[in-house]
Design a protein around this motif. Sequence first.
Motif: not given
Length: 270
Positions: A100-104, A118-119, A124-125
């Motif tokens: 799962v991550c945030t993607s920008i 950012h996972a 992991e970033v």
Amino acid sequence: MDTGPFAAELAVALDAAAGAAELITARGGAAEVRDKGRADLVTAVDEAAERLVAERILAAFPGDTIVGEELSSAHVHTGRRWYVDPVDGTTNFVHGHPFVCTSIGFADDGGMAAAVIHAPLLGEVYHATRGGGAFLNGAPIRVSEVRDARRALLATGFPFKSGKGNLDAYMRLVADAVRGTHDVRRAGSAALDLAFVAAGKVEGFFEVGLSPWDVAAGMLLVHEAGGRVGGWPGDADEPLVTGRVLASNGAIHGWLSVLAASHVDAIGPE
């Protein structure tokens, strides 16, 4: 940390992604699930995380446009814009699966310019800026040097949403990919799949039926890590428009393109 022309945008993206990552880690609202469509889920965390990211971006750059999964479905591809996927891998998130991550991704009229994936559950970033290289947890990353597809590990995702692709035809493509390589992985997050290509964890990635916020940040990571990323054979537009992406370490890209071309029926409507 980068000090180039997109340092300010990168700093905001890193900060916004870190805020969203805290929401993901806390998992508050993870059980509040709605179905947007068949196997297409959204949680309260998705919505809260995108609000947080949008607020932080617009506080710093009030004239910019947010192109995101939960707050805006407009596909804007000109001007200063931010492609935001607050929780890429929502089904994984709902089930407690860590991919799962945030993607920008930030873009201007010159193309993708800054990216953060950012996972938090993996620790992991990833980040990249145009012309500034790609990094994982602050250390430079490069794509794999594997040149023989038979020694490659690939990643993919399935066209599970209605109208996004012919699933039966796509599975025939996956079968051929498995036969021609070491194996194929399906993580459930296109953003992370692209980050894994950039970091040399897989040699190639292919998928259809994606949205621009799924791939924007990862495309820049792959490019800055020395890889190659583009559309499927015959596509007139880039993946941000078509939703079809082929990414690789560059060395196996020709093989991957031939594989995709031999299964054009996989990209047709279901």
